[in-house]
Scaffold this motif. Structure first.
Motif, short mmCIF file in Angstrom:
data_model
loop_
_atom_site.label_atom_id
_atom_site.label_comp_id
_atom_site.label_asym_id
_atom_site.label_seq_id
_atom_site.Cartn_x
_atom_site.Cartn_y
_atom_site.Cartn_z
N UNK A 652 0.84 -1.20 0.00
CA UNK A 652 0.00 0.00 0.00
C UNK A 652 0.87 1.25 0.00
N UNK A 653 0.30 2.32 -0.56
CA UNK A 653 1.05 3.56 -0.73
C UNK A 653 0.18 4.75 -0.34
N UNK A 654 0.84 5.86 -0.04
CA UNK A 654 0.15 7.12 0.22
C UNK A 654 0.14 7.92 -1.08
N UNK A 655 -1.06 8.23 -1.57
CA UNK A 655 -1.24 8.94 -2.84
C UNK A 655 -1.59 10.40 -2.61
N UNK A 656 -0.99 11.29 -3.40
CA UNK A 656 -1.45 12.67 -3.48
C UNK A 656 -1.88 12.97 -4.91
N UNK A 657 -2.92 13.77 -5.06
CA UNK A 657 -3.31 14.26 -6.38
C UNK A 657 -2.77 15.67 -6.55
N UNK A 658 -2.44 16.01 -7.80
CA UNK A 658 -1.96 17.36 -8.09
C UNK A 658 -2.25 17.69 -9.55
N UNK A 659 -1.82 18.88 -9.98
CA UNK A 659 -2.05 19.31 -11.36
C UNK A 659 -0.88 18.90 -12.25
N UNK A 660 -1.16 18.74 -13.53
CA UNK A 660 -0.10 18.69 -14.52
C UNK A 660 0.25 20.13 -14.90
N UNK A 661 1.31 20.29 -15.67
CA UNK A 661 1.70 21.66 -16.04
C UNK A 661 0.74 22.26 -17.07
N UNK A 662 0.03 21.43 -17.82
CA UNK A 662 -0.93 21.93 -18.81
C UNK A 662 -2.35 21.96 -18.23
N UNK A 704 -4.55 -0.79 -12.39
CA UNK A 704 -5.71 -0.15 -11.77
C UNK A 704 -5.29 0.31 -10.39
N UNK A 705 -5.77 1.48 -9.99
CA UNK A 705 -5.43 2.05 -8.69
C UNK A 705 -6.64 1.88 -7.78
N UNK A 706 -6.43 1.28 -6.63
CA UNK A 706 -7.53 0.91 -5.74
C UNK A 706 -7.41 1.70 -4.44
N UNK A 707 -8.47 2.40 -4.07
CA UNK A 707 -8.50 3.12 -2.80
C UNK A 707 -8.69 2.11 -1.66
N UNK A 708 -7.83 2.21 -0.64
CA UNK A 708 -7.92 1.32 0.52
C UNK A 708 -8.52 2.11 1.69
N UNK A 709 -9.85 2.29 1.62
CA UNK A 709 -10.57 3.03 2.66
C UNK A 709 -11.72 2.17 3.14
N UNK A 759 -3.50 12.67 0.84
CA UNK A 759 -3.17 11.52 1.69
C UNK A 759 -4.23 10.43 1.56
N UNK A 760 -4.21 9.74 0.43
CA UNK A 760 -5.15 8.66 0.14
C UNK A 760 -4.36 7.35 0.09
N UNK A 761 -4.79 6.37 0.86
CA UNK A 761 -4.09 5.08 0.83
C UNK A 761 -4.59 4.26 -0.35
N UNK A 762 -3.63 3.76 -1.15
CA UNK A 762 -4.00 3.02 -2.35
C UNK A 762 -3.12 1.78 -2.49
#
Length: 770
Positions: A652-662, A704-709, A759-762
């Motif tokens: 399992x990993x800690x995921x962050x979402x962010x913007x691309x440069x475009x 596939x990315x799976x949310x572990x919540x 901070x999303x666990x995936x």
């Protein structure tokens, strides 16, 4: 495995790459010469405020006050492409829903007000008067005003936002879900507790005087590129720039200023960060506490040697409360705990603290990398604690600087977009307009979504933005939107929120920031916005409207208000025809706007006084107040690391979402992210190469990315591709809105109620494997 989407990263932010991108965007708009002419008026006196970020404009100004993202925002708005009634007749909502965000908005500006026809599954043109009448009828037919939700995007002007909140409160509710609920809410909450005001304390000119600038959880190269010019100038004069960011971001490493002819001619660039530290996701509070621990240790050592204290005792004694309790909690926090949670070594943290100790004037600036965690408010309190120790608030070249996202998200809140309005503001509204103002707190974004899901909300009106794509838990939000009796979107271009119609649905097209807004006398109207430094600027469009059928945001709000609450209390038509009247009402009800109409005409506008910047503290203690909150028991990256999978592939990993440069917020301008070396692809996951090897995977592999919540809801983002990147082990990252489907509604910041998008666990599974 095809890895062709992974390419060379830019050697520096800005430079020729930025100029090339600007040219590409102007050409793509279909009107490159008009776009170039328009940009010369961006952030200029007698011009318009850029519809992009909220970075401040310098008092002294320059010939050019725009950046690559500003060009993208203006070109996106000033496009020659049009989404006419013929476009909507040709494509059903079901068909349009299959397009990506980028593909959908490429269809251009909406030219007519549109109403959804369920039988044909298409939007069809409707007269403004008919749209207003039907919207008003449905709103008046609700059982209670609290069954309606009124969303605001940070693109709205002060005038539009004030008129909006006035209408809604006359209607009878404080339901104001706002884009700030999803970004800097924690900054407002934390700073109000610490210093008595929920805004930053610095002016742009303070960056010219700072000895050190600490940049936490922030990527200005993509999110507010004009900031890089100020950081570059600071670095060139010798100021230390200390960065805490999990990911190596090119704009924080090197910057080539397109306005520096010599630098451009030689292909040079300037180093930005003097120190670059990569904490694990959510580890910033521990890192800042470690710096405070090092400062206290340095103070103890100085006193033991008979040397002067390194703390600013004059400031602490006169202006601060709670120092002893804070010192006790710092002393009780072990270095092993700090290192484990931050992901940094004691040596690294002490190195950063030494920069702080050697600087007389320090600015600390941050953005969503700090605010979108469970413990964001305590983290911001910890930042304030750290800055108090050496008196770095309320003096030139020093202070706290949360950098807001959209161009007027701070101004919207200032003029009343607040689901928990201050009593003094409501009292002022009652005095000014003579109606009984609702006092019950309303819904924020998460509250509004919950009300939509349980059926207690029946109507939604969105003043700008792309609500359904900006919010977490995308599948649930789509269900919530379609469950409504009424959906209304005030917008410039089609977006995915429009494709989730309620029983009755409207798209109401408005003027853009760059377009001329004429009143009934043919006079151009001026609106105003507030930047991250609390500077209020005037903004007047210079371009011909995209369609003669457009109305201003103010005009649309006035039309809905007239049809819903009538004009017994307010003459909506008069206010829509003269924005100076709106500003006079703001002056009468909002502190700091004395002589609003006069001061707005000054070049660069005027500054809203910040009491904390003058060392006046509107806190219960009457002083700047230390927090003694403990560190989180565990951050998501610690939880993920301690989960013992049956095999490495199930890690399992800690995921962050962010913007691309475009990209800016949910608006996607293109498919490249040249600062991170990704081209033509958005469904990617950035991951440390050792973690990639541990998964027995390689760059380009599809997963596939799976949310572990643990709430019983399956959340999966399908068909993403790995990108090997310089990021702490156990942390991964990817773009929103594509990954918002993984962010649970039930996971929100303590005290801020902000989605925990950083901070999303995936976990991952190879694509198509059940």
């Amino acid at each position: 495995m095809n890895e062709s989407f992974i390419g060379k990263k830019s050697s520096a932010a800005g430079g020729w790459g930025a100029l090339k991108s600007c040219g590409k965007q102007l050409l793509q708009s279909g009107s490159p010469f008009n776009g170039a002419r328009t940009m010369l008026k961006a952030n200029q006196p007698e011009g318009f405020d850029c519809p992009g970020c909220a970075w401040g404009d310098p008092e002294h100004g320059s010939s050019f006050e725009f950046c690559e993202n500003g060009v993208k925002a203006v070109s996106w708005e000033a496009t020659e492409k049009r989404a006419t009634p013929a476009f909507f007749a040709k494509h059903t909502v079901t068909e349009l829903s299959k397009l990506s965000d980028y593909e959908l908005e490429l269809n251009g500006r909406i030219t007519h007000p549109m109403r959804y026809d369920r039988r044909s599954d298409t939007y069809q043109p409707v007269a403004w008067e008919d749209a207003f009448a039907e919207i008003g009828s449905i709103l008046k037919g609700l059982n209670t005003p609290d069954e309606a939700e009124f969303y605001t995007s940070g693109r709205a002007s002060n005038e539009a936002a004030y008129l909006y909140q006035l209408f809604v409160r006359i209607f009878g509710t404080n339901n104001f879900p706002d884009c700030s609920n999803m970004c800097h809410e924690a900054s407002g909450v934390g700073l109000r507790q610490a210093i008595g005001v929920g805004k930053g304390t610095v002016l742009l000119e303070d960056f010219e005087k700072a000895d050190a600038i600490f940049v936490l959880g922030q990527n200005p190269g993509t999110n507010h590129p004009r900031m890089l010019g100020d950081l570059r100038r600071a670095a060139m004069r010798g100021a230390k720039i200390v960065v805490f960011n999990p990911i190596r971001e090119r704009g924080l490493e090197r910057f080539s200023d397109p306005q520096d002819k010599l630098e451009m001619l030689h292909g040079g660039s300037t180093e930005i960060a003097s120190h670059y530290f990569q904490p694990c996701l959510g580890g910033d509070m521990a890192a800042v506490r470690g710096m405070s621990k090092a400062v206290f240790a340095a103070d103890d050592a100085a006193i033991a040697k008979g040397e002067p204290s390194v703390l600013d005792h004059a400031f602490l004694d006169e202006h601060c409360a709670g120092l002893a309790d804070y010192r006790a909690v710092v002393d009780a926090t072990s270095w092993s705990e700090i290192e484990d949670q931050s992901g940094l070594s004691r040596q690294e943290i002490e190195q950063a603290a030494n920069v702080y100790l050697s600087a007389e004037r320090v600015i600390c600036t941050w953005a969503m990398g700090i605010t979108q965690h469970l413990h964001s408010v305590p983290t911001i309190r910890e930042i304030a604690n750290f800055m108090f120790l050496r008196g770095n608030i309320g003096k030139p070249g020093a202070g706290l600087c949360p950098v807001r996202g959209h161009s007027n998200v701070q101004g919207d809140r200032t003029v009343g977009i607040n689901e928990k309005p201050p009593a003094a503001f409501l009292d002022a509204l009652e005095k000014e307009f003579g109606f009984k103002v609702p006092r019950k707190h309303g819904h924020n974004v998460l509250g509004a979504i919950g009300a939509m899901l349980d059926g207690s909300a029946k109507a939604f009106i969105g003043l700008g933005g792309n609500f359904a794509r900006a919010t977490p838990d995308s599948a649930l939000v789509e269900k919530a939107m379609k469950n409504l009796k009424l959906t209304v979107h005030i917008a410039t271009k089609p977006n995915h929120s429009h494709l989730m119609p309620g029983e009755t649905a409207f798209i109401l097209p408005c003027l853009g920031r760059t377009e001329i807004d004429l009143n009934s006398s043919g006079q151009s109207q001026v609106v105003s916005v507030e930047d991250s430094m609390s500077m209020v600027h005037g903004s007047a469009g210079i371009n011909r409207p995209a369609s003669p059928h457009l109305l201003s945001e103010v005009g649309i709000i006035a039309g809905i208000a007239e049809a819903t609450v009538g004009s017994d209390i307010v003459s909506w038509a008069a206010l829509a025809d003269d924005y100076e009247l709106i500003r006079s009402h703001i002056e009468a009800t909002v502190p700091g706007f004395t002589d609003y109409n006069t001061r707005l005409r000054k070049p660069r506008g005027f500054h809203l006084r910040n009491d904390a910047a003058h060392r006046e503290w509107n806190t219960p203690a009457g002083k700047a107040t230390f927090s003694n909150a403990p560190l989180p028991k565990q951050t998501v990256h610690q939880q993920a690391r301690q989960t013992r999978p049956a095999s490495a592939a199930q890690s399992r990993f800690a995921l962050q979402t962010f913007r691309s440069h475009d990209q800016y917020n949910t608006t996607v301008y293109g498919l490249d992210d040249r600062y991170r070396g990704v081209y033509g692809e958005r469904k990617v996951i950035f991951i440390h190469p050792d973690d990639l090897a541990n998964l027995d995977a390689k760059a380009g592999d599809r997963v596939d990315v799976i949310c572990e919540y643990d709430d019983g809801i399956e959340r999966i983002a399908n068909d993403f591709r790995f990108v090997s990147y310089d990021i702490p082990r156990g942390s991964v990252a990817g773009y929103y809105p594509e990954l918002n489907v993984l962010v649970p509604l039930g996971s929100a910041g303590e005290q801020s109620d902000t989605p925990t998008s950083k901070s999303v666990m995936v976990s991952f599974r190879p694509e198509n494997r059940v």
